[in-house]
Every structure is written in C-alpha cells, then in structure tokens.
Design an enzyme around this catalytic site. Sequence first.
Site, PDB file in Angstrom:
ATOM      1  N   THR A  81     -23.659   9.608 -92.633  1.00 40.58           N
ATOM      2  CA  THR A  81     -22.262   9.937 -92.903  1.00 40.58           C
ATOM      3  C   THR A  81     -21.944   9.472 -94.326  1.00 40.58           C
ATOM      4  O   THR A  81     -22.168   8.299 -94.652  1.00 40.58           O
ATOM      5  CB  THR A  81     -21.337   9.242 -91.900  1.00 40.58           C
ATOM      6  OG1 THR A  81     -21.583   9.776 -90.603  1.00 40.58           O
ATOM      7  CG2 THR A  81     -19.871   9.463 -92.259  1.00 40.58           C
ATOM      8  N   LYS A  90     -17.106  15.516 -90.200  1.00 35.84           N
ATOM      9  CA  LYS A  90     -17.390  14.181 -89.652  1.00 35.84           C
ATOM     10  C   LYS A  90     -16.248  13.222 -89.980  1.00 35.84           C
ATOM     11  O   LYS A  90     -15.840  12.419 -89.141  1.00 35.84           O
ATOM     12  CB  LYS A  90     -18.710  13.644 -90.207  1.00 35.84           C
ATOM     13  CG  LYS A  90     -19.075  12.225 -89.754  1.00 35.84           C
ATOM     14  CD  LYS A  90     -19.343  12.133 -88.254  1.00 35.84           C
ATOM     15  CE  LYS A  90     -19.492  10.687 -87.774  1.00 35.84           C
ATOM     16  NZ  LYS A  90     -20.780  10.077 -88.082  1.00 35.84           N
ATOM     17  N   LYS A 110     -16.761   1.385 -92.906  1.00 34.48           N
ATOM     18  CA  LYS A 110     -17.503   2.139 -93.929  1.00 34.48           C
ATOM     19  C   LYS A 110     -17.025   3.598 -93.931  1.00 34.48           C
ATOM     20  O   LYS A 110     -16.684   4.164 -94.980  1.00 34.48           O
ATOM     21  CB  LYS A 110     -19.002   2.085 -93.649  1.00 34.48           C
ATOM     22  CG  LYS A 110     -19.854   2.954 -94.571  1.00 34.48           C
ATOM     23  CD  LYS A 110     -21.317   3.040 -94.126  1.00 34.48           C
ATOM     24  CE  LYS A 110     -21.593   4.147 -93.124  1.00 34.48           C
ATOM     25  NZ  LYS A 110     -21.676   5.505 -93.669  1.00 34.48           N
TER      26      LYS A 110
END
Lengths: 284, 284
Positions: free
Chosen positions: A93, A164, A232
């Site tokens: 990601t 995502k 993150k």
Amino acid sequence: MAQVGFIGLGVMGAPMAGHLLRAGHEVTVWNRTASKAEPLVSVGARPAADPAAVAAASDIVMICVSRQEDMLEMVDRLSPGLRGDAIVVDHSTTTPAAALGAARRVPAFIDAPMTGGSMGAQAGTLTLFCGGSLEHFAVVEPVLAAYAKRVVHVGSQAAGQRMKLANQIAVGGALIGLCEALAFAEKAGLDLELTRELLNTGAAGSWAFTHYGPKIVNRDWSPGFSIDNQTKDFVYCQQEASELGMALPGTEVVQGLLTEMQAAGRGAETTAALFEWLLKESAS
Amino acid sequence: MAQVGFIGLGVMGAPMAGHLLRAGHEVTVWNRTASKAEPLVSVGARPAADPAAVAAASDIVMICVSRQEDMLEMVDRLSPGLRGDAIVVDHSTTTPAAALGAARRVPAFIDAPMTGGSMGAQAGTLTLFCGGSLEHFAVVEPVLAAYAKRVVHVGSQAAGQRMKLANQIAVGGALIGLCEALAFAEKAGLDLELTRELLNTGAAGSWAFTHYGPKIVNRDWSPGFSIDNQTKDFVYCQQEASELGMALPGTEVVQGLLTEMQAAGRGAETTAALFEWLLKESAS
C-alpha cells in the site's frame, strides 16, 4: 505456467508465494532477511541473490513490502535485471504518487494493493485492486488468481492505490464508530457482549463489529491489523487528500488518536485497542 | 388480548398501532394532530379526547414522539388517568436522564427506543431496547412483539436509552467512514458504484455501505433517517457522555458537519447527503 518472481516474503508475501508454487508456477524469491526464503525454497522456490536476479528469471515480478520507500527501492534494484516484456506488480500500500513514480521507472507496472489481511493471504482469498493498462492486467490476472478470490481492474496506474486508500478511510470510520460506541456502553454500565451483538444486527452493523467487536469484548489486542500499519496508511490518505484539495475530518480524528497510542508504545497492537484508549482518556 | 393505548401516531407510531390492532388488541389512540388518528379509527382503534383518556382505557400505554420534552409532557398529561397497575412504554429516543425523570412520575415505566426505521415499523420488524424491571418487561413483551422482531431487556430503567445512544454513536462512525471514503473516491476519479461495491465486500463493509451507499451513487438525498433526527440524537449522546465524564471525539466531528448542513437548510435530507457536503467543503 509462468515464471514469476516474488520480492518480500513477510506475513503476507510468504503465503502468497506459496500459493503461486502450488498453482504450478516457477517461482524465484528474494527477501531482505534471507532466512525468510528458506521455507519456500524447501518446497520448490528458487532463491535469488538480489532483486535484479529475481527479475532476470521472471516474466512477472511481484513486490510485497510495507513502506513505499522500500517499494521504490525494490523497483530500482530489480530494474537492471528486468526482461524486455516483463510486468511488475506491486502489492504494497503506497501513495498514488509513489505508484506513478515506480511506473516512470518501470512502465509495465501494475499497482495491486490488497485487502483481506494475513488470513486472506493464507487462505488465498485476497481482493486485489489493480491499476494499470488493460493489456498488462489481462496477462497478470490469471496468475494473481492463485491467491485472490477477486482480481479487479479499477483504472489506470495508481487507481489501485486510490481504491485502497478509500478503503482505509472507510475502515477508519467503522473503527471509531465501533470503539466509541462500545466505550460509551462500557462507561454506561451496559453488557458489552450484548451491546456488540445487538448493535451489529441493525443500522450500526459492520465487518468491524463482527470481527473486531469480539476482540474488544475479550480485551484481546493482538493484531489483526496493527496501529502502526493503519497510521502509515492514514499518512498516505492525507497526502493524497491534500493533492486532491480536500479535507478528511473523520480520518484526521482517528489518525490523531492512533498516533497518540503509538507514542504511548502501543503501535504493535490491533487498531481495536482504540476502545481502551477512549476509556483511558475519559478516566484522565 | 390487552387494552393498549398509543400516543403519537407519526411515521413510526401509526404503523405500530396498526400492528397492535391486527394482533387483536383493543387499541385506544391519541395524537396532537387529531386527523392522523382517523385512518386507525377507521380500522377499529378507539379515539380518545386526550392522553389522560388514553390512559384511563389502557393497561399498557405506549408513547412514540420525537423530542424528549414532548415525551415528558405526554407522561405528565397521561398520568392523571393512569390505572393502578398500568405500565407506560416509551419508544422515543431520549437521554437516560429524561427516562429516569419519566420513571419518577410513573414508576411502572419502560424505556423502549427502537431501531429499524420507518420500514421496520411498517413491516413490524423493529428491534426494541428495553430498560425497566423484569416483572414489567414480562407483561409488555408479548404485546410489543406485534411490531418487533426482537424485544430485548438490556437492563434497568434508562438502559434502553443508553443502548440506543450507543447505537447512534456507532451509526455516526459508519456514516463518516462511508461518506468520506466515497467523497475521496469521487475526487480521485474512481468509479463510485465500483468503489461502493468493492469496499463493502471487505473490512470496510457495513450496513451503511449496503443501504446508504446506493443513495450516494444515485445522489438521492430523501430520508431515510434525516439529519435533523441524527443531530437531535447526537445532542443526547453528548449530554450523556458528559454525565459519564467521557469524550466522543468521532461523534463530535460528525455532529459538527451535520449541524453545518442543518444551518445551510439541509436538515430534512438523509444523513448520507454528508457525502455531498464533504465534496463541497473541499471545493471551497
């Protein structure tokens, strides 16, 4: 069957590479910590000396790392060995900007971040959001099917990462809804398991209530998806939102709370531990 | 069969009273706007001149209004007519403090706020969160089953309202997750229906994605559950959280945004219209 390379054999990558082997592909692997490759080599994967050697042996090269700077480093290190018609697929990601940066270096690039977690990787039931050309997608789709129940083309390069990040934003909302409602119930003296079960049957129902709710009831803070990983991803969400000129007020609140938990040394716990943080906050 | 009174024949109360009639109960009704009682009277309900007259004819008296000040007024107005062993059941959403206030006036009081919306009221498939004594609960439960698929005792008086407020907190989180994720997807150029469908299959999945997601894709802001109703409930959530000495940081953000929408004259729209507000905010 294809010649497939796999770079990054962590909690996600190792079982994914295993599925490729069982599907009959010729799989060449590399991992920064070499010992992590050994179980796969013992069942037929070929070890490579470095990422360029993985690329030299492969028609399709998968990358599966955590941070986008690691992904970009892997793209740099594999590209000297890359075959002329090879395709690189990144499962990490990252920001859309990082995906576009990788695609400038390796034009036959597909960003394919995933959902389904470590259990999905083990079971081979991940969902992949793929951004890239339809031509490249058609080549890699049957190979990716080895570890995914759904392989979906969602747009051109970087669109997979955009999907995502949208997913992570929605996950954040469901998380604060779950944790704040159960913290309120706990403070109000309600039975926590009854609350979880009842709320999940109606308009408040969610995957989070079904899967994280029981962890909260049992005070089980083992991941799951860790606070470190979630924050993150939130940083990437905010970077992209800023590019798009929009605010993410809900994400900001969840991000702020989880960042406080990281600072308190709880980054390795599951995100559902936010429940406990909200209770502690209220006690202070 | 019981003698049942029903006060408050709005979009929820009217179909609920209808289910009581069809179950064979003797139903006496009253509504502030008398004309709303007429369709029920035409199918067998008995009209009463005022709330006290409803109480005089009933063993169980239901209240179903919007605001807690209206609920408390109804309790005051019905109590002069209340039979010695009658039980009052309140379906409105209020603060726990208001429920306890009503119970001081009418000790045989059960707070029974509901989820399932107007469609649940029509279908007779509501879920009721009941707070009160087990003895009173046992008397009213079979009667309430006329319009509920689940009638759940969740604790002593006011516990039903606490459960309902926990539910609204969770609904708020799911709402901001849905609207913020889809607003991000829209700005990022993703296909909105594909985003809604894909995100709903994984860790971001929720009742909100299933039921409000399609309204967002179709830009249909008809309620559903209105912004006015949601913000009313959020005020009660914050009042109770303050009593409990806790903060609701996620609820606060959603409440702030919906309150801005109210001020802009959009209070009658469905809460899912928050999607459009987040897009407008980002454009400004």
